[in-house]
Design a protein around this motif. Structure first.
Motif, mmCIF file in Angstrom:
data_model
loop_
_atom_site.group_PDB
_atom_site.id
_atom_site.type_symbol
_atom_site.label_atom_id
_atom_site.label_comp_id
_atom_site.label_asym_id
_atom_site.label_seq_id
_atom_site.Cartn_x
_atom_site.Cartn_y
_atom_site.Cartn_z
ATOM 1 N N LEU A 8 0.924 -1.216 -0.020
ATOM 2 C CA LEU A 8 0.024 0.125 -0.005
ATOM 3 C C LEU A 8 1.047 1.318 -0.062
ATOM 4 N N PHE A 9 1.894 1.518 0.990
ATOM 5 C CA PHE A 9 2.758 2.440 1.044
ATOM 6 C C PHE A 9 3.448 2.583 -0.436
ATOM 7 N N SER A 10 4.060 1.596 -0.982
ATOM 8 C CA SER A 10 4.574 1.721 -2.274
ATOM 9 C C SER A 10 3.702 2.243 -3.468
ATOM 10 N N LEU A 11 2.427 1.675 -3.458
ATOM 11 C CA LEU A 11 1.447 2.185 -4.588
ATOM 12 C C LEU A 11 1.062 3.643 -4.266
ATOM 13 N N GLU A 12 1.272 3.774 -2.859
ATOM 14 C CA GLU A 12 0.882 5.415 -2.531
ATOM 15 C C GLU A 12 1.863 6.357 -3.152
ATOM 16 N N PHE A 13 3.192 5.955 -3.272
ATOM 17 C CA PHE A 13 4.205 6.860 -3.855
ATOM 18 C C PHE A 13 3.911 6.628 -5.464
ATOM 19 N N LEU A 14 3.570 5.852 -6.016
ATOM 20 C CA LEU A 14 3.523 5.757 -7.459
ATOM 21 C C LEU A 14 2.507 6.605 -7.779
ATOM 22 N N LEU A 15 1.422 6.577 -7.181
ATOM 23 C CA LEU A 15 0.063 7.204 -7.554
ATOM 24 C C LEU A 15 0.321 8.790 -7.483
ATOM 25 N N ILE A 16 1.126 9.071 -6.248
ATOM 26 C CA ILE A 16 1.247 10.452 -6.117
ATOM 27 C C ILE A 16 2.360 11.041 -6.999
ATOM 28 N N ASN A 17 3.188 10.280 -7.359
ATOM 29 C CA ASN A 17 4.306 10.976 -8.473
ATOM 30 C C ASN A 17 3.572 11.032 -9.673
ATOM 31 N N LEU A 18 2.521 10.272 -10.089
ATOM 32 C CA LEU A 18 1.777 10.394 -11.356
ATOM 33 C C LEU A 18 0.852 11.389 -11.230
ATOM 34 N N ALA A 19 0.307 11.785 -10.198
ATOM 35 C CA ALA A 19 -0.675 12.998 -9.808
ATOM 36 C C ALA A 19 0.130 14.191 -9.831
ATOM 37 N N VAL A 20 1.441 14.274 -9.274
ATOM 38 C CA VAL A 20 2.313 15.309 -9.384
ATOM 39 C C VAL A 20 2.761 15.678 -10.879
ATOM 40 N N ASP A 21 3.173 14.567 -11.762
ATOM 41 C CA ASP A 21 3.447 14.905 -13.073
ATOM 42 C C ASP A 21 2.233 15.452 -13.897
ATOM 43 N N LEU A 22 1.020 15.100 -13.548
ATOM 44 C CA LEU A 22 -0.357 15.671 -14.072
ATOM 45 C C LEU A 22 -0.423 16.980 -13.738
ATOM 46 N N LEU A 23 -0.176 17.327 -12.629
ATOM 47 C CA LEU A 23 -0.424 18.865 -11.985
ATOM 48 C C LEU A 23 0.628 19.819 -12.846
ATOM 49 N N TYR A 24 1.787 19.339 -13.462
ATOM 50 C CA TYR A 24 2.390 20.161 -13.938
ATOM 51 C C TYR A 24 1.844 21.030 -15.066
ATOM 52 N N GLY A 25 0.971 20.317 -15.833
ATOM 53 C CA GLY A 25 0.297 21.159 -16.871
ATOM 54 C C GLY A 25 -0.586 22.022 -16.444
ATOM 55 N N ILE A 26 -1.020 21.757 -15.232
ATOM 56 C CA ILE A 26 -1.992 22.819 -14.719
ATOM 57 C C ILE A 26 -1.266 24.155 -14.206
ATOM 58 N N ILE A 27 0.000 23.945 -13.307
ATOM 59 C CA ILE A 27 0.794 24.940 -13.101
ATOM 60 C C ILE A 27 1.275 25.899 -14.422
ATOM 61 N N ASN A 28 1.752 25.056 -15.092
ATOM 62 C CA ASN A 28 2.394 25.753 -16.479
ATOM 63 C C ASN A 28 1.878 25.182 -17.575
ATOM 64 N N PRO A 29 0.769 25.956 -18.233
ATOM 65 C CA PRO A 29 0.132 25.490 -19.502
ATOM 66 C C PRO A 29 1.168 25.441 -20.472
ATOM 67 N N ALA A 30 2.388 25.636 -20.525
ATOM 68 C CA ALA A 30 3.241 25.576 -21.567
ATOM 69 C C ALA A 30 3.703 23.963 -21.872
ATOM 70 N N ILE A 31 3.420 23.293 -20.808
ATOM 71 C CA ILE A 31 3.771 21.912 -20.677
ATOM 72 C C ILE A 31 2.945 21.287 -21.594
ATOM 73 N N ARG A 32 3.233 20.311 -22.413
ATOM 74 C CA ARG A 32 2.373 19.665 -23.321
ATOM 75 C C ARG A 32 2.644 18.118 -23.169
ATOM 76 N N TYR A 33 1.613 17.099 -23.019
ATOM 77 C CA TYR A 33 1.917 15.504 -22.604
ATOM 78 C C TYR A 33 1.722 14.877 -24.002
ATOM 79 N N ARG A 34 2.371 14.120 -24.209
ATOM 80 C CA ARG A 34 2.713 13.359 -25.646
ATOM 81 C C ARG A 34 2.493 11.762 -25.145
#
Length: 306
Positions: free
Chosen positions: A280-306
């Motif tokens: 559970l702790f390991s899965l939490e870290f992985l999902l939080i890292n994914l959420a942080v990556d997705l937040l980049y696009g909200i903070i900086n609209p210049a970032i584009r995901y491909r």
């Protein structure tokens, strides 16, 4: 962004598989025999062997690992060797206490870290800058268990403002969250200061000032927003640390969360609970890292995901 999200989720599958292997091997390498612990000190060898067969510990490690993975896929985490209760029910009962403790710790530490970091960056080499960094270093250096005991002695025993243990009221969150978030606040302050100092030197910040914008607008709209990416990354990692690393604090404050449950499981060699919590702790870290990556696009609209 949706396609990026799906690809990242699929990429988590082999990572989770590797983690499951390490968790399984680590738990089975722990000293002590669960069968002997559960059978009792006065149990005979025959009783221990019977207990081992009842717990399916007589099977080979590959067979036990396949059963472990099957349970993970079906979300059937098994039953506790000590209590016979479903591990999923035990974790869901303890998770809210750990979650709210982590949220409260992260909330105040992020607010404090951002404010302290911005002030330090704007007033470099001033008394305010040095004072904030001294507090940051102190927050990182002070052992959490010692800080928790000190806060309990002052605010619980002497002043009587807060309780000393348990989670009976929202006020019980104050001392544990301060103790748990002290190191995070220090890290956030140092990261915010470093990121702000780098961004303040950029040409667009000087241009914003040359346009006659108020300093508050320059700092909070132009400077801080562009400095937030490394700060958000660190905040996400720290949140994962808080969820999985509150074991000592929960023990000090007798907090009824996942950390306390993990300590009890280790003491009784309840490896089924230990495996489930580590995953559970390991899965939490992985999902939080994914959420942080997705937040980049909200903070900086210049970032584009491909």
């Amino acid at each position: 962004m949706f396609q990026y999200f799906v690809r990242r989720l699929l990429a988590l599958v082999p990572v989770i598989f590797i983690i499951s292997v390490f968790v399984f091997l680590f738990v089975h390498a722990l000293p002590g025999d669960p069968a002997r612990v559960l059978a009792g000190e006065n149990a005979t060898q025959a009783d221990v062997e019977a207990m081992r067969r009842a717990l399916n510990l007589d099977r080979s490690l590959p067979v036990q690992y396949v059963e472990f993975v099957r349970n993970l896929v079906t979300l059937d985490l098994g039953t506790s060797l000590r209590t016979g209760e479903p591990v999923w029910d035990m974790m869901m009962r303890a998770f809210p206490a750990t979650f709210w403790l982590s949220v409260a710790s992260l909330a105040w530490s992020v607010v404090f870290g951002l404010i302290a970091g911005v002030i330090s960056a704007r007033r470099r080499d001033s008394f305010a800058d040095h004072s904030a960094m001294v507090l940051a270093v102190s927050g990182i250096s002070i052992p959490p268990f010692w800080l928790g005991l000190l806060l309990m002695q002052v605010f619980s025993v002497q002043l009587g403002w807060f309780g000393t243990s348990g989670f009976d009221d929202w006020s019980d969150l104050v001392l544990p969250s301060i103790t748990l978030g002290a190191g995070v606040a220090a890290v956030m302050a140092r990261f915010t200061r470093s990121a702000m100092v780098d961004v303040i030197r950029e040409d667009y910040v000087r241009t914003a000032r040359a346009k006659g914008l108020r300093e508050r607008v320059v700092v909070w709209k132009h400077t801080l927003r562009n400095a937030l990416i490394p700060v958000v990354t660190m905040a996400g990692l720290q949140f994962g640390f808080l969820l999985g690393g509150s074991i000592v604090i929960e023990r000090v404050f007798r907090w009824p969360g996942l950390g306390s449950m993990l300590i009890e499981a280790i003491n009784y060699r309840d490896f089924v609970v230990v495996q489930a919590e580590l995953m559970l702790f390991s899965l939490e870290f992985l999902l939080i890292n994914l959420a942080v990556d997705l937040l980049y696009g909200i903070i900086n609209p210049a970032i584009r995901y491909r």
